[in-house]
Design a protein around this motif. Structure first.
Motif, PDB file in Angstrom:
ATOM      1  N   THR A   1       0.815  -1.224   0.000  1.00  0.00           N
ATOM      2  CA  THR A   1       0.000   0.000   0.000  1.00  0.00           C
ATOM      3  C   THR A   1       0.844   1.268   0.000  1.00  0.00           C
ATOM      4  O   THR A   1       0.313   2.367   0.144  1.00  0.00           O
ATOM      5  N   THR A   2       2.164   1.111  -0.169  1.00  0.00           N
ATOM      6  CA  THR A   2       3.070   2.265  -0.146  1.00  0.00           C
ATOM      7  C   THR A   2       3.833   2.353  -1.452  1.00  0.00           C
ATOM      8  O   THR A   2       4.312   1.343  -1.955  1.00  0.00           O
ATOM      9  N   GLY A   3       3.951   3.569  -1.977  1.00  0.00           N
ATOM     10  CA  GLY A   3       4.800   3.748  -3.159  1.00  0.00           C
ATOM     11  C   GLY A   3       4.144   4.571  -4.230  1.00  0.00           C
ATOM     12  O   GLY A   3       3.259   5.401  -3.956  1.00  0.00           O
TER      13      GLY A   3
ATOM     14  N   ILE B   1      10.467  -0.178   2.524  1.00  0.00           N
ATOM     15  CA  ILE B   1       9.318   0.699   2.799  1.00  0.00           C
ATOM     16  C   ILE B   1       9.811   2.072   3.249  1.00  0.00           C
ATOM     17  O   ILE B   1       9.309   3.113   2.798  1.00  0.00           O
ATOM     18  N   LEU B   2      10.807   2.095   4.128  1.00  0.00           N
ATOM     19  CA  LEU B   2      11.363   3.366   4.603  1.00  0.00           C
ATOM     20  C   LEU B   2      12.000   4.148   3.457  1.00  0.00           C
ATOM     21  O   LEU B   2      11.899   5.383   3.399  1.00  0.00           O
ATOM     22  N   ALA B   3      12.641   3.428   2.529  1.00  0.00           N
ATOM     23  CA  ALA B   3      13.269   4.098   1.385  1.00  0.00           C
ATOM     24  C   ALA B   3      12.234   4.787   0.500  1.00  0.00           C
ATOM     25  O   ALA B   3      12.528   5.805  -0.131  1.00  0.00           O
ATOM     26  N   ARG B   4      11.022   4.256   0.457  1.00  0.00           N
ATOM     27  CA  ARG B   4       9.966   4.898  -0.329  1.00  0.00           C
ATOM     28  C   ARG B   4       9.401   6.129   0.371  1.00  0.00           C
ATOM     29  O   ARG B   4       8.926   7.053  -0.280  1.00  0.00           O
ATOM     30  N   TRP B   5       9.464   6.117   1.708  1.00  0.00           N
ATOM     31  CA  TRP B   5       8.920   7.229   2.483  1.00  0.00           C
ATOM     32  C   TRP B   5       9.920   8.367   2.687  1.00  0.00           C
ATOM     33  O   TRP B   5       9.538   9.525   2.831  1.00  0.00           O
ATOM     34  N   ALA B   6      11.197   8.027   2.740  1.00  0.00           N
ATOM     35  CA  ALA B   6      12.218   8.946   3.254  1.00  0.00           C
ATOM     36  C   ALA B   6      12.270  10.285   2.531  1.00  0.00           C
ATOM     37  O   ALA B   6      12.349  11.338   3.176  1.00  0.00           O
ATOM     38  N   ILE B   7      12.263  10.277   1.211  1.00  0.00           N
ATOM     39  CA  ILE B   7      12.442  11.527   0.463  1.00  0.00           C
ATOM     40  C   ILE B   7      11.331  11.701  -0.575  1.00  0.00           C
ATOM     41  O   ILE B   7      11.583  12.077  -1.716  1.00  0.00           O
ATOM     42  N   GLN B   8      10.104  11.415  -0.176  1.00  0.00           N
ATOM     43  CA  GLN B   8       8.978  11.574  -1.104  1.00  0.00           C
ATOM     44  C   GLN B   8       8.953  13.005  -1.668  1.00  0.00           C
ATOM     45  O   GLN B   8       9.289  13.960  -0.960  1.00  0.00           O
ATOM     46  N   PRO B   9       8.579  13.155  -2.958  1.00  0.00           N
ATOM     47  CA  PRO B   9       8.020  12.158  -3.887  1.00  0.00           C
ATOM     48  C   PRO B   9       9.079  11.314  -4.589  1.00  0.00           C
ATOM     49  O   PRO B   9       8.753  10.568  -5.503  1.00  0.00           O
ATOM     50  N   TYR B  10      10.338  11.442  -4.187  1.00  0.00           N
ATOM     51  CA  TYR B  10      11.393  10.634  -4.796  1.00  0.00           C
ATOM     52  C   TYR B  10      11.610   9.375  -3.968  1.00  0.00           C
ATOM     53  O   TYR B  10      10.937   9.152  -2.957  1.00  0.00           O
ATOM     54  N   GLU B  11      12.556   8.573  -4.385  1.00  0.00           N
ATOM     55  CA  GLU B  11      12.815   7.317  -3.688  1.00  0.00           C
ATOM     56  C   GLU B  11      14.307   7.109  -3.506  1.00  0.00           C
ATOM     57  O   GLU B  11      15.094   7.333  -4.419  1.00  0.00           O
ATOM     58  N   MET B  12      14.694   6.681  -2.308  1.00  0.00           N
ATOM     59  CA  MET B  12      16.090   6.408  -2.011  1.00  0.00           C
ATOM     60  C   MET B  12      16.402   4.933  -2.304  1.00  0.00           C
ATOM     61  O   MET B  12      15.615   4.058  -1.925  1.00  0.00           O
ATOM     62  N   PRO B  13      17.515   4.640  -2.977  1.00  0.00           N
ATOM     63  CA  PRO B  13      17.888   3.232  -3.158  1.00  0.00           C
ATOM     64  C   PRO B  13      18.048   2.544  -1.804  1.00  0.00           C
ATOM     65  O   PRO B  13      18.692   3.080  -0.895  1.00  0.00           O
ATOM     66  N   VAL B  14      17.461   1.370  -1.658  1.00  0.00           N
ATOM     67  CA  VAL B  14      17.480   0.694  -0.367  1.00  0.00           C
ATOM     68  C   VAL B  14      18.908   0.322   0.042  1.00  0.00           C
ATOM     69  O   VAL B  14      19.230   0.281   1.241  1.00  0.00           O
ATOM     70  N   GLY B  15      19.790   0.078  -0.945  1.00  0.00           N
ATOM     71  CA  GLY B  15      21.177  -0.222  -0.613  1.00  0.00           C
ATOM     72  C   GLY B  15      21.869   0.939   0.070  1.00  0.00           C
ATOM     73  O   GLY B  15      22.678   0.761   0.996  1.00  0.00           O
ATOM     74  N   THR B  16      21.554   2.169  -0.360  1.00  0.00           N
ATOM     75  CA  THR B  16      22.126   3.357   0.265  1.00  0.00           C
ATOM     76  C   THR B  16      21.623   3.508   1.694  1.00  0.00           C
ATOM     77  O   THR B  16      22.398   3.796   2.621  1.00  0.00           O
ATOM     78  N   LEU B  17      20.325   3.318   1.882  1.00  0.00           N
ATOM     79  CA  LEU B  17      19.742   3.422   3.221  1.00  0.00           C
ATOM     80  C   LEU B  17      20.346   2.394   4.166  1.00  0.00           C
ATOM     81  O   LEU B  17      20.680   2.702   5.320  1.00  0.00           O
ATOM     82  N   LEU B  18      20.506   1.169   3.692  1.00  0.00           N
ATOM     83  CA  LEU B  18      21.065   0.118   4.548  1.00  0.00           C
ATOM     84  C   LEU B  18      22.530   0.373   4.869  1.00  0.00           C
ATOM     85  O   LEU B  18      23.008   0.012   5.955  1.00  0.00           O
TER      86      LEU B  18
END
Length: 345
Positions: free
Chosen positions: A32-34, A304-321
């Protein structure tokens, strides 16, 4: 072995039940996110077969092309990296081992770069074959170094993995700089992301992951006995070389499958295997179960956090991790559990 895997102590059943419940919550959040304006009401209606929702072509596209593939990819990739890390930690007797830290990811990336530039690889199976070749090379070097170091400080193997990553990374970057087309194709994928996952790709690698998992389960008893040392294991009839070859094959398949659809995602394996060992410090098959659960939870939650972090853009999950995992690794090493690793012998 099957009996010990079923008869879990109460606290392990609690962890398993709690983790499963949390996983269900994350699955719903992931669906439900994205991208798009569709939330829980529309998604649940579509999944329950509401005719109005089923007739919405845009909703169907968002679910079937964007959200469902990356959700399933998180399940497969998270479990694969976690079990691969558990196998490598057991085979090298190094509690810090995981594909990203030991240079196996970098080897898989180099293999994929070679396939992109010299053979024009574009299919999922092509990615898998070339990533497997690179991961196999990385695993061979890592396990070879592990055998040479013997009982030396595990930190030495990590330092060797850092050097190996630098070598593989340098070769990959040199090749990419000379090929702009491959560089554009490779650049975002190299950050580690689930956003480009496709159902066909996930479906293609899942049987390979299941084969690797079956092999890992077959190796559990021997690997558990090998924790006493090679001499004692051989006295019990364990063929240690054959077991390590099995670990080599299984961890290569796990790593290559994960990288072929998500890119090089680091720290998931280490964190998941660490948590799995906290829940079950001895029985390897139980460690793999809990590590796989934690790997899925960590990757799905991070995505999920990567989709929320910099909305409306998206952070690569590898960078977040990487941002989360590096401090976590330092904190774990500095705490009592791995303090001895800092004393390089």
């Amino acid at each position: 072995m099957a009996k010990s895997a079923i008869n879990l102590p109460t606290y392990q059943w609690t962890v398993l039940a709690g983790g499963t419940a949390f996983l269900l919550v994350l699955l719903m959040l992931s669906m439900t996110t994205g991208a798009g304006v569709y939330g829980a009401t529309e998604v649940l209606g579509y999944l329950h077969g509401d005719p109005t929702r089923l007739a919405d072509d845009k909703l169907a596209m968002v679910i079937n092309t964007l959200r469902l593939p990356r959700t399933l990819a998180a399940l497969v990739v998270g479990a694969s990296l976690a079990v691969a890390a558990t196998l490598l930690q057991s085979a090298t007797r190094n509690p810090l081992a995981e594909p990203g830290l030991l240079g196996v990811n970098a080897g898989a990336v180099m293999g994929l770069v070679l396939g992109l530039i010299f053979f024009g690889v574009e299919s999922t199976w092509g990615y898998l074959v070339w990533a497997s070749a690179g991961a196999l090379l990385g695993n061979l070097v890592v396990l070879g170094i592990g055998l040479m170091l013997g009982q030396a400080s595990p930190l030495k193997l990590i330092l060797a993995g850092v050097a190996l990553s630098a070598v593989f990374g340098g070769i990959s970057n040199y090749l990419l700089l000379a090929n702009q087309t491959a560089l554009e194709q490779f650049r975002f994928w190299n950050l580690g992301s689930l956003s480009a996952s496709e159902l066909d790709a996930v479906g293609a690698i899942t049987p390979v992951v299941l084969v690797a998992l079956a092999l890992a389960v077959m190796l559990c008893r021997q690997l558990t006995l090998m924790q006493m040392g090679d001499a004692q294991a051989k006295a019990l009839g364990i063929q240690t070389t054959r077991v390590r070859i099995g670990v080599l094959v299984a961890s290569t398949l796990f790593t290559a499958c994960a990288i072929s659809i998500a890119g090089p995602i680091g720290f998931i394996g280490f964190l998941a295997a660490y948590c799995g060992r906290l829940v079950e410090p001895v029985a390897l098959i139980k460690q793999m179960l809990f590590s796989a659960l934690f790997g899925i939870l960590f990757l799905l939650g991070a995505d999920i956090l990567a989709r929320w972090a910099i909305q409306p853009y998206e952070m690569p999950v590898g960078t977040l991790l990487a941002v989360i995992g590096a401090p976590a690794l330092i904190a774990i090493v500095l705490r009592g559990g791995f303090r001895s690793l800092l004393s390089v012998k």
